[in-house]
Structures are given as structure tokens and as C-alpha cells.
Scaffold this motif. Sequence first.
Motif, mmCIF file in Angstrom:
data_model
loop_
_atom_site.group_PDB
_atom_site.id
_atom_site.type_symbol
_atom_site.label_atom_id
_atom_site.label_comp_id
_atom_site.label_asym_id
_atom_site.label_seq_id
_atom_site.Cartn_x
_atom_site.Cartn_y
_atom_site.Cartn_z
ATOM 1 N N CYS A 11 4.895 2.572 -11.453
ATOM 2 C CA CYS A 11 3.862 1.591 -11.814
ATOM 3 C C CYS A 11 2.532 2.279 -12.097
ATOM 4 O O CYS A 11 1.928 2.885 -11.200
ATOM 5 N N ILE A 12 2.035 2.190 -13.330
ATOM 6 C CA ILE A 12 0.798 2.860 -13.693
ATOM 7 C C ILE A 12 -0.386 2.295 -12.918
ATOM 8 O O ILE A 12 -1.310 3.029 -12.541
ATOM 9 N N ASN A 13 -0.381 1.006 -12.625
ATOM 10 C CA ASN A 13 -1.472 0.426 -11.842
ATOM 11 C C ASN A 13 -1.481 0.999 -10.427
ATOM 12 O O ASN A 13 -2.543 1.215 -9.834
ATOM 13 N N CYS A 14 -0.294 1.273 -9.882
ATOM 14 C CA CYS A 14 -0.200 1.906 -8.560
ATOM 15 C C CYS A 14 -0.778 3.319 -8.595
ATOM 16 O O CYS A 14 -1.446 3.750 -7.650
ATOM 17 N N LEU A 15 -0.521 4.039 -9.681
ATOM 18 C CA LEU A 15 -1.069 5.387 -9.807
ATOM 19 C C LEU A 15 -2.590 5.341 -9.939
ATOM 20 O O LEU A 15 -3.293 6.211 -9.417
ATOM 21 N N HIS A 16 -3.096 4.316 -10.619
ATOM 22 C CA HIS A 16 -4.556 4.147 -10.682
ATOM 23 C C HIS A 16 -5.134 3.954 -9.282
ATOM 24 O O HIS A 16 -6.190 4.514 -8.951
ATOM 25 N N VAL A 17 -4.460 3.152 -8.457
ATOM 26 C CA VAL A 17 -4.963 2.890 -7.101
ATOM 27 C C VAL A 17 -4.956 4.172 -6.269
ATOM 28 O O VAL A 17 -5.874 4.420 -5.479
ATOM 29 N N LEU A 18 -3.923 5.002 -6.425
ATOM 30 C CA LEU A 18 -3.913 6.284 -5.718
ATOM 31 C C LEU A 18 -5.186 7.074 -6.024
ATOM 32 O O LEU A 18 -5.802 7.665 -5.125
ATOM 33 N N ASP A 19 -5.589 7.072 -7.280
ATOM 34 C CA ASP A 19 -6.796 7.807 -7.665
ATOM 35 C C ASP A 19 -8.059 7.114 -7.154
ATOM 36 O O ASP A 19 -9.014 7.777 -6.745
ATOM 37 N N GLU A 20 -8.061 5.783 -7.173
ATOM 38 C CA GLU A 20 -9.220 5.042 -6.677
ATOM 39 C C GLU A 20 -9.465 5.306 -5.191
ATOM 40 O O GLU A 20 -10.607 5.310 -4.721
ATOM 41 N N LEU A 21 -8.374 5.495 -4.439
ATOM 42 C CA LEU A 21 -8.492 5.627 -2.987
ATOM 43 C C LEU A 21 -8.898 7.028 -2.535
ATOM 44 O O LEU A 21 -9.225 7.230 -1.360
ATOM 45 N N ARG A 22 -8.885 8.006 -3.447
ATOM 46 C CA ARG A 22 -9.159 9.391 -3.031
ATOM 47 C C ARG A 22 -10.552 9.536 -2.418
ATOM 48 O O ARG A 22 -10.734 10.212 -1.401
ATOM 49 N N GLU A 23 -11.554 8.920 -3.032
ATOM 50 C CA GLU A 23 -12.923 9.046 -2.513
ATOM 51 C C GLU A 23 -13.050 8.378 -1.144
ATOM 52 O O GLU A 23 -13.661 8.942 -0.223
ATOM 53 N N LEU A 24 -12.471 7.178 -1.013
ATOM 54 C CA LEU A 24 -12.501 6.476 0.282
ATOM 55 C C LEU A 24 -11.818 7.321 1.350
ATOM 56 O O LEU A 24 -12.305 7.452 2.485
ATOM 57 N N GLU A 25 -10.694 7.909 0.988
ATOM 58 C CA GLU A 25 -9.909 8.718 1.906
ATOM 59 C C GLU A 25 -10.705 9.915 2.411
ATOM 60 O O GLU A 25 -10.678 10.256 3.594
ATOM 61 N N GLU A 26 -11.454 10.542 1.521
ATOM 62 C CA GLU A 26 -12.224 11.720 1.898
ATOM 63 C C GLU A 26 -13.461 11.346 2.706
ATOM 64 O O GLU A 26 -13.786 11.991 3.717
ATOM 65 N N LYS A 27 -14.147 10.291 2.293
ATOM 66 C CA LYS A 27 -15.417 9.920 2.927
ATOM 67 C C LYS A 27 -15.221 9.384 4.336
ATOM 68 O O LYS A 27 -16.067 9.593 5.214
ATOM 69 N N HIS A 28 -14.110 8.689 4.590
ATOM 70 C CA HIS A 28 -13.905 8.035 5.889
ATOM 71 C C HIS A 28 -12.671 8.601 6.586
ATOM 72 O O HIS A 28 -11.937 7.873 7.263
ATOM 73 N N ARG A 29 -12.449 9.891 6.454
ATOM 74 C CA ARG A 29 -11.222 10.504 6.970
ATOM 75 C C ARG A 29 -11.096 10.368 8.478
ATOM 76 O O ARG A 29 -9.978 10.366 9.022
ATOM 77 N N ASP A 30 -12.219 10.261 9.218
ATOM 78 C CA ASP A 30 -12.138 10.199 10.684
ATOM 79 C C ASP A 30 -12.007 8.774 11.216
ATOM 80 O O ASP A 30 -11.814 8.590 12.416
ATOM 81 N N THR A 31 -12.102 7.759 10.339
ATOM 82 C CA THR A 31 -11.971 6.376 10.822
ATOM 83 C C THR A 31 -10.885 5.587 10.093
ATOM 84 O O THR A 31 -10.375 4.603 10.635
ATOM 85 N N VAL A 32 -10.545 6.001 8.871
ATOM 86 C CA VAL A 32 -9.612 5.243 8.042
ATOM 87 C C VAL A 32 -8.300 6.006 7.908
ATOM 88 O O VAL A 32 -8.290 7.213 7.661
ATOM 89 N N VAL A 33 -7.192 5.284 8.069
ATOM 90 C CA VAL A 33 -5.862 5.838 7.808
ATOM 91 C C VAL A 33 -5.252 5.030 6.666
ATOM 92 O O VAL A 33 -5.016 3.827 6.808
ATOM 93 N N ILE A 34 -5.056 5.677 5.541
ATOM 94 C CA ILE A 34 -4.368 5.036 4.420
ATOM 95 C C ILE A 34 -2.884 5.342 4.550
ATOM 96 O O ILE A 34 -2.490 6.488 4.777
#
Length: 614
Positions: free
Chosen positions: A52-75
Motif C-alpha cells: 500500500c503506497i499510502n502505508c509507505l507514505h505514513v512510514l515516512d511521515e512517522l520518522r520525525e515523530l519517532e526520532e523526536k519523541h524516542r524516549d516517550t513514544v513507541v510506534i
Amino acid sequence: MNDVSSAQPRRARVRAPELIGKGGWLNTGGQQYTLADLRGRIVVLDFWTFCCINCLHVLDELRELEEKHRDTVVIIGVHSPKFVHEAEHQAVVDAVERYGVEHPVLDDPELATWKQYAVRAWPTLVVIDPEGYVVAQHAGEGHAHAIAKLVEELEAEHEAKGTLRRGDGPYVPPEPVATDLRFPGKALLLPSGNFLVSDTTRHQLVELAADGESVVRRIGSGERGFADGAAGAAAFSEPQGLALIEDGAAVVVADTVNHALRRLDLATGAVTTLAGTGRQWWQGSPTSGPAREVDLSSPWDVAVFGGKVWIAMAGVHQLWTYDPVEQAVAVAAGTTNEGLVDGPGAEAWFAQPSGLAVSADGERLWLADSETSALRWVDLDGSVHTAVGTGLFDFGHRDGAAEQALFQHPLGVTALPDGSVAVSDTYNHALRRYDPATGEVTTLATDLREPSDAVLLAESGDIVVVESARHRLTRLRLPEEAVRVESVAHRTQRAATEVAPGKLQLDVIFQAPAGQKLDTRYGPSTRLLVSSTPPELLLGGDGAGTELERVLELNPSVPEGVLHVSAMAASCDDDPANEYPACHVHQQDWGVPVRLAAGGVGRLPLVLAGMDEG
């Protein structure tokens, strides 16, 4: 319109269901997890499937969130397959590496967790607070900004309550594997006789010698990025399609995750940008204009046809063109609606076009329309036709007459000298052939591993296949006769929703993210488009409109089918003092399998976006 007012009373909090997946966990070093193990962390569930291309877009969208909140957020990615191949555990393992997923993934081949969370569409994001309650759910892409704001609110709230737990997350990266190529996407025969290959996962282009194995040079730094420059300094992000331009002096590259077209100078190795801004196209963005000023969306393949570079724009289900003389881009075919509809280019529907090839006589542009498992073509006048394929939910491995033949998510097409076309039938691990003269589909080779492209060597009669999941090019001799395989037919494994015949109330529920409101400055801010497969399923209620609610009339003589629903809403920052508020477009396409049954439901709710449902 179904705008859920923020003044409504808060609902009772819903405890998040447990995470269950027969395939187990990936990216955790072998550790198995429950929600109790994650208590104290903000958990974001990403329901995805790798086709799903939309799913691949979401993977890319989440990268910044994942890096910025790595100590509080678990994706946590919950892999929920559509195609049969996607239910294979090794295929999920491959996809996690292929797309650079840097968080734990639960392999759920039987859709157990999907059903527990009542998910209806790929992708869907669910936010769980540190106490284990569901607080938000979003269908579709483009919600990273809203989730980021919610995460900050949850961090503050649960820090104050003492229920937030900081620290390292459960992600454990897999051990790297040494191979010359890693999930290559497309290949191109160069004038020198060498091959140029898009080494997708390593964000490079690799030139191989004529043997298809020896590395001559690498183009790109190997780090994900978007930078022009010399061969060692330029940066790509998951490049795919390749085509010769300028009489063989240069190559145009579909730089997929950068949403751009790049130019490789074959003599010097220098890389420049031809088209795209690096930003993803959204509804309402320009669809034509100067190439460097118009956004693109996941260009997957390119081919020179009729004097222009045609682009398989997988991210918006369209074909675009790049005019090298005018240095401009424009939409050539497709409406952005996902499906299989033939006709004039402006009216045609596609579903993630992913492979392009020009016929030997130059009269047709063949394309692999991956999500409809279809082989299609475009004439020089721009009209669109289907050779093999019936729609979004029918796939399999069946040879024979074109109207009965089946593919499974093909990603590549290769024109053959006799006018036929070879199809890289990716999820069937096969190379297939369609002959327009006979209307027959045959199988040329099996036991490949996710073939994504093939290059014909005209002098020898060999064909070189990109075996993406075996990380190599494989040379085959085209056989005199097709290999016979047992026919297999499939439909997507999502359970059908039982609905009552007659009137069906369709409600698309949209709630603007916190701090935003519907954008009505230029007219209606919402759009709803409804159709069905087969078309006879709907006696009324199909077509386009601006209201997010509609009464559908279901035909009692059609026992089952699929409702295709496409919804869009635009919201902007709700701050009267801000002269230039930031605006966002929320869009989602659903294909909802339905079965007519006495006692079935009379209302079908679909959530376009939801915030703070706790």
C-alpha cells in the motif's frame, strides 16, 4: 456534513485491546511484547501492509515523530496483509528491511488485531495513552502533524500525573547483511552494455558490468537524503524507475520517497534534479507547471513515450509527464481515485501504477497497475485500456485467456520484440507473458523472488530479471513454450460487512484536529465520491458530492460486492489573529467488501480522522 463538534461530551474511555499476531514480533531482538509491557509509554499503532503506497507514505511521515519523541513514544507497526503473499512471514521480514522500518512490527497474518481494533482501511493509526486507553484513531495519511500535537499534550498530562515512563524503547535493529545489492527495484541496459540498477534500500544507483554481477561504480552517498552533486555526494531516498534520455547520455531517475525526478549524467556521475520540490503532492496542489515548482507523489517508474518522460505516479494513482523541452510537468491520465476504469485519460482510474514500458513499435505505453493486479496500456492519444485484470480485490496466478487470467501485484513490465509484453508478477514470484495477438497469458518462469523489473537482451534473446528479494539480477533464456502452473484465484481476505439490502446510511466521520477548523473560505471544504464493484450493486447514491453523509440504495439482486468510498476534508489553524494559517488536506480511500443479508446493518460509519476520543 458529519463534522463532530468539539463541544460534544467526552466518551467513556476505551481500554486498548491486546496485540495479537500469529507471525510474532520483528525488530525486537526476539522479544515478545504485550500492552502491559508498554505501560507508561505513548503507543502509536500503525496498521499497514507493504503493498500500500499510502502505508509507505505514513512510514515516512512517522520518522520525525519517532526520532523526536524516542524516549516517550513507541510506534508499533501492525502488519495486516491484503495479498496472499503479504501473509508470508519472510515477506514481512523483507518488507521491514526494504522500507527502513525502525520500530517494532507485529506480524498479524490472520488480521486478529485488525479486527479487535475495528480497522477498516490501510493505513490506520491508533494512539494509546500511557495508561492503556485509546485516545485517537486516524484513517489514511497526512495525520503526523495532529499526532505530534497530541503526543505533546499526552506527555505533559501524564508527566504531571506521574504515569509517564521515559527511557529506551523496545526497538532492536536487525544485523546488516553484506550483499552488493539490497532490494533492488528497477534495472536499465546502458549503451555500454552494462546495467544500471536502483539499489533501493541503500538509496543508491549501482552500475554493474555486462555480467550483471561485478560492481563498476556506485552513485549516491548511501544515506537517505535529497542532495544534488557529484556521484559520491548526491543523495537519494529509495530510488526506483530508470530511463535513458538525451540520446543515451543521461538517465532520468524516479526518486520515489523524495517525490522527485533526478538526472544522472552517465559520463561524470553528477546528479541534478529535473522535477519535484521534495514535498509530497496533496489535493489542491498544482497539477501542471514548471517542473521544479510542482510537487510530485511517489514516482515509481519512468519511460520515454511520445517525446515526453511518462511518470507512474503511484502515490496519487495517476500518470504524469515531464516535458524536457519546456521543463514542465502535467497530469496525463487519472483522476486520483483508486480503481480500474478505462477510457479517456482524464476519466481513467488507476491503482498504484508501478511499471512502465514502451511497445516495440512505439504505439503503446504498457503499465503494471499493481493494486488492481492489472496489465494496462495507454495509446498515443492518451486513452487507457486494460488487457488483464478486473479490480482491486481479485488476484491470483492463472494462465489462459486474458479475461480469465490473474496476476498478483505486478510491479514491472518489459516490451518484447514480437509485440507481446513480459510482466514481472511480483507477488506470484513469476515472470508472465501477455500476447495481444492471441489474447493469452502464459507463465515464462517461476521460483523467482519478488521480481520487480526485467531487461531484454535483444541480441541473445535472454531476459535479465530483477529478483528484488534475492538482491540480484537473474539471467533467463526465454523458453519456446510457457511453463504450465496450477491456476489459483484469490480475493482479499478482509471479512465482508453484512449490510441490509435497500437503504444504507453512509457516514464519513471527520473531526478537525485540535486547534483547527474546517476551511470554508473558498467554498465547501469536503468531498465524497462513491462507486461500487460491480456497478450494479448501487441503484442510487453513487457519484460525487460535498456532504460527508449519503443514503445509498443497494440492489437486493446483487449478493455481494465492494463499495469504493473516497473522502476529502480540508482544515486550517483556528486562530483569527493568524493571517496565514497552516492548512491540511485529509484524504482517504476505502474499499469496503459488503455482503447483503437480512438483518445486516443499515449504517456504515467510516472515520476520516478522529482526535481525542478518550
